[in-house]
Write a protein that holds these residues in place. Structure first.
Motif, mmCIF file in Angstrom:
data_model
loop_
_atom_site.group_PDB
_atom_site.id
_atom_site.type_symbol
_atom_site.label_atom_id
_atom_site.label_comp_id
_atom_site.label_asym_id
_atom_site.label_seq_id
_atom_site.Cartn_x
_atom_site.Cartn_y
_atom_site.Cartn_z
ATOM 1 N N ILE A 364 0.814 -1.217 0.000
ATOM 2 C CA ILE A 364 0.000 0.000 0.000
ATOM 3 C C ILE A 364 0.849 1.269 0.000
ATOM 4 C CG2 ILE A 364 -0.245 0.011 2.538
ATOM 5 C CD1 ILE A 364 -3.111 1.124 2.058
ATOM 6 N N ASN A 365 2.007 1.256 0.656
ATOM 7 C CA ASN A 365 2.854 2.456 0.641
ATOM 8 C C ASN A 365 3.371 2.752 -0.758
ATOM 9 O OD1 ASN A 365 2.948 3.428 3.458
ATOM 10 N ND2 ASN A 365 3.787 1.386 3.865
ATOM 11 N N GLU A 366 3.575 1.703 -1.536
ATOM 12 C CA GLU A 366 3.964 1.894 -2.930
ATOM 13 C C GLU A 366 2.826 2.523 -3.722
ATOM 14 O OE1 GLU A 366 5.263 -0.923 -6.729
ATOM 15 O OE2 GLU A 366 5.829 -1.537 -4.686
ATOM 16 N N ALA A 367 1.603 2.119 -3.427
ATOM 17 C CA ALA A 367 0.430 2.704 -4.088
ATOM 18 C C ALA A 367 0.325 4.198 -3.767
ATOM 19 C CB ALA A 367 -0.833 1.966 -3.656
ATOM 20 N N PHE A 368 0.596 4.572 -2.528
ATOM 21 C CA PHE A 368 0.590 5.984 -2.139
ATOM 22 C C PHE A 368 1.631 6.761 -2.937
ATOM 23 C CE2 PHE A 368 -2.291 5.135 1.208
ATOM 24 C CZ PHE A 368 -2.698 6.352 1.756
ATOM 25 N N GLN A 369 2.808 6.199 -3.088
ATOM 26 C CA GLN A 369 3.877 6.889 -3.797
ATOM 27 C C GLN A 369 3.558 7.036 -5.283
ATOM 28 O OE1 GLN A 369 6.275 8.523 -2.243
ATOM 29 N NE2 GLN A 369 5.325 7.763 -0.359
ATOM 30 N N LEU A 370 2.926 6.037 -5.863
ATOM 31 C CA LEU A 370 2.534 6.125 -7.271
ATOM 32 C C LEU A 370 1.572 7.285 -7.493
ATOM 33 C CD1 LEU A 370 1.996 2.343 -8.124
ATOM 34 C CD2 LEU A 370 3.675 3.860 -9.194
ATOM 35 N N LEU A 371 0.605 7.435 -6.587
ATOM 36 C CA LEU A 371 -0.369 8.522 -6.723
ATOM 37 C C LEU A 371 0.285 9.862 -6.448
ATOM 38 C CD1 LEU A 371 -3.357 9.202 -7.274
ATOM 39 C CD2 LEU A 371 -3.731 9.070 -4.794
ATOM 40 N N GLN A 372 1.099 9.927 -5.419
ATOM 41 C CA GLN A 372 1.764 11.182 -5.063
ATOM 42 C C GLN A 372 2.685 11.654 -6.175
ATOM 43 O OE1 GLN A 372 4.076 11.028 -1.429
ATOM 44 N NE2 GLN A 372 3.792 13.197 -1.053
ATOM 45 N N GLY A 373 3.304 10.714 -6.891
ATOM 46 C CA GLY A 373 4.204 11.076 -7.970
ATOM 47 C C GLY A 373 3.518 11.310 -9.299
ATOM 48 N N GLY A 374 2.179 11.244 -9.309
ATOM 49 C CA GLY A 374 1.440 11.475 -10.545
ATOM 50 C C GLY A 374 1.568 10.352 -11.548
ATOM 51 N N GLU A 375 1.959 9.155 -11.065
ATOM 52 C CA GLU A 375 2.177 8.037 -11.976
ATOM 53 C C GLU A 375 0.959 7.137 -12.144
ATOM 54 O OE1 GLU A 375 5.986 5.976 -11.323
ATOM 55 O OE2 GLU A 375 6.417 7.530 -9.838
ATOM 56 N N SER A 376 -0.018 7.275 -11.266
ATOM 57 C CA SER A 376 -1.181 6.378 -11.337
ATOM 58 C C SER A 376 -2.478 7.159 -11.311
ATOM 59 C CB SER A 376 -1.168 5.379 -10.172
ATOM 60 O OG SER A 376 -1.457 6.031 -8.946
ATOM 61 N N LEU A 377 -3.519 6.544 -11.867
ATOM 62 C CA LEU A 377 -4.877 7.045 -11.695
ATOM 63 C C LEU A 377 -5.445 6.396 -10.446
ATOM 64 C CD1 LEU A 377 -6.257 7.006 -15.342
ATOM 65 C CD2 LEU A 377 -5.664 8.987 -13.949
ATOM 66 N N ARG A 378 -5.693 5.098 -10.560
ATOM 67 C CA ARG A 378 -6.101 4.329 -9.395
ATOM 68 C C ARG A 378 -5.274 3.044 -9.364
ATOM 69 N NH1 ARG A 378 -7.844 8.370 -7.809
ATOM 70 N NH2 ARG A 378 -9.889 8.795 -6.885
ATOM 71 N N CYS A 379 -4.640 2.803 -8.229
ATOM 72 C CA CYS A 379 -3.914 1.565 -8.012
ATOM 73 C C CYS A 379 -4.833 0.644 -7.212
ATOM 74 C CB CYS A 379 -2.618 1.835 -7.244
ATOM 75 S SG CYS A 379 -1.657 0.339 -6.949
ATOM 76 N N LEU A 380 -5.300 -0.397 -7.858
ATOM 77 C CA LEU A 380 -6.227 -1.336 -7.227
ATOM 78 C C LEU A 380 -5.441 -2.342 -6.402
ATOM 79 C CD1 LEU A 380 -9.320 -2.061 -7.233
ATOM 80 C CD2 LEU A 380 -8.719 -3.827 -8.916
ATOM 81 N N MET A 381 -5.783 -2.439 -5.124
ATOM 82 C CA MET A 381 -5.103 -3.383 -4.247
ATOM 83 C C MET A 381 -6.013 -4.559 -3.905
ATOM 84 S SD MET A 381 -3.066 -0.732 -1.773
ATOM 85 C CE MET A 381 -4.436 0.435 -1.725
ATOM 86 N N HIS A 382 -5.447 -5.739 -3.949
ATOM 87 C CA HIS A 382 -6.164 -6.971 -3.675
ATOM 88 C C HIS A 382 -5.903 -7.383 -2.232
ATOM 89 C CE1 HIS A 382 -6.418 -7.803 -8.138
ATOM 90 N NE2 HIS A 382 -5.457 -6.901 -8.087
ATOM 91 N N LEU A 383 -6.964 -7.567 -1.450
ATOM 92 C CA LEU A 383 -6.796 -7.965 -0.058
ATOM 93 C C LEU A 383 -6.914 -9.484 0.085
ATOM 94 C CD1 LEU A 383 -7.695 -4.882 0.030
ATOM 95 C CD2 LEU A 383 -8.233 -5.359 2.413
#
Length: 383
Positions: A364-383
């Motif tokens: 999840i911290n990687e997903a946060f960084q992707l969004l913060q860096g403008g690299e992602s729209l939505r990073c879908l995480m599987h629980l």
């Protein structure tokens, strides 16, 4: 769903925020059974939104409360329901919504708003309404972990008030339904319900993240003749054009103001509708100035956490231009989102276009960084 967990405390994993800007920590937590008018949900998918990002950064000090479980875009299955809950049962496929609908208050009964008196969006809320307590606890010391935006989906199990839970068709893929918890619904609804974009009209969208692109998809579905996308990140333009944007503007490459370029692209008059999706007051000013005198409408969608006020002189509103805000796209969650889901499944809006990355929940911290860096729209995480 195994009925052996009903009525019992569940131990599960959650991404816990311990302080502003600190990496989320994957913890074993305790999740209480749902109380009156509450639902406990097994979360299967969740994603990160800019509202999670700004809250995680602690941009608004008055909203800070730790430890806390963020997250408000998700989908899952009902594990159990509390006393008084109707219309939902164990095994139902659902999405949580941050802007609830009780169906009983004067707001819910009014067709002119999608606000709810008790369960509307409230960034300050951190406990449940039924008893003023948390449903999350640390496993070791059983200390409370606070809730966020009525939902708290960064957990394998969460407890949500039933007013903030929407049942969806079990035939609809839950990974796609996750997109309707916030971003896509907010943008599409802003075009369809708040602005009521007309066929052959002109549109400008400031900020081409998920919400802005959802506005584009909604305006395109309504038959807008020109959809102008404005963003300082040109990497977003390919996706924007795939979702209906006809003209792309990078303000950094202009020799004039964005609103002047938009007026040039529209024959001098400006657009019928503009949408501000950045949370930046200077951008809001440009969005307002880009609309046509006499009837132009600016819809504010970006989250503005600071205390600064609107960058408008009151007399400017005498030119016939209007400005309004839109929460959750104007949709009443429990009674209208199921219909939006059906339209998306028919292809009116392609939800796949909004899922740019997929990761396991543990990253999840990687997903946060992707969004913060403008690299992602939505990073879908599987629980």
């Amino acid at each position: 769903m195994e009925s052996t967990t009903v009525g019992k405390v569940i131990t599960c994993k959650a991404a816990v925020a311990w302080g502003p800007g600190e990496p989320l920590v994957m913890e074993k937590i305790l999740v209480d059974p749902p109380q009156k008018m509450e639902v406990r949900i097994k979360v299967l998918f969740t994603s990160v939104c800019h509202s999670d990002l700004s809250a995680w950064k602690g941009e608004n000090e008055s909203q800070r409360a730790y430890p806390r479980i963020f997250g408000h875009e998700a989908s899952g299955i009902v594990e159990s329901v509390g006393e008084g809950v109707t219309g939902l049962k164990e095994g139902d496929h659902v999405i949580p919504i941050f802007n609830g609908e009780c169906g009983e208050c004067e707001y819910c009964k009014c067709e002119r708003t999608n606000m709810c008196r008790d369960y509307g969006v409230n960034p300050m809320k951190k406990v449940m309404i039924a008893d003023g307590k948390c449903r999350f606890w640390t496993k070791e010391k059983r200390e409370p972990i606070f809730h966020f935006l009525n939902t708290s989906t960064f957990s394998e199990f969460t407890v949500i008030e039933s007013a903030c839970v929407v049942k969806v068709d079990p035939d609809f893929p839950l990974n796609k339904m996750t997109m309707l918890s916030c971003g896509v619904t907010t943008g599409v609804g802003a075009a369809w319900k708040t602005a009521d974009v007309k066929a052959r009209s002109t549109v400008a969208i400031f900020g081409l993240g998920s919400v802005g692109l959802a506005v584009a998809a909604g305006a395109h579905a309504r038959g807008a003749s020109k959809i102008i996308g404005v963003d300082i990140n040109p990497a977003k333009f390919v996706k924007a054009q795939a979702l209906g944007v006809t003209d792309c503007i990078n303000p950094k490459e202009l020799e004039t103001a964005s609103h002047e370029e938009i007026k040039r692209l529209t024959g001098g008059g400006g657009v019928d509708y503009s949408f501000e999706c950045t949370g930046n007051l200077a951008v809001l000013r440009e969005a307002f100035l880009s609309t046509h005198l006499g009837w132009g409408l600016t819809v504010l969608l970006g989250v503005h956490p600071g205390p600064k006020t609107l960058p408008l002189h009151p007399m400017e509103l005498f030119n016939g231009q209007r400005i309004t805000g839109s929460v959750f796209g104007g949709f009443k969650g429990r009674t209208q989102i199921a219909g939006l889901a059906e339209e998306c499944m028919r292809g009116v809006v392609n939800l796949d276009e909004f899922i740019s990355h997929e990761l396991p929940f543990e990253k999840i911290n990687e997903a946060f960084q992707l969004l913060q860096g403008g690299e992602s729209l939505r990073c879908l995480m599987h629980l």
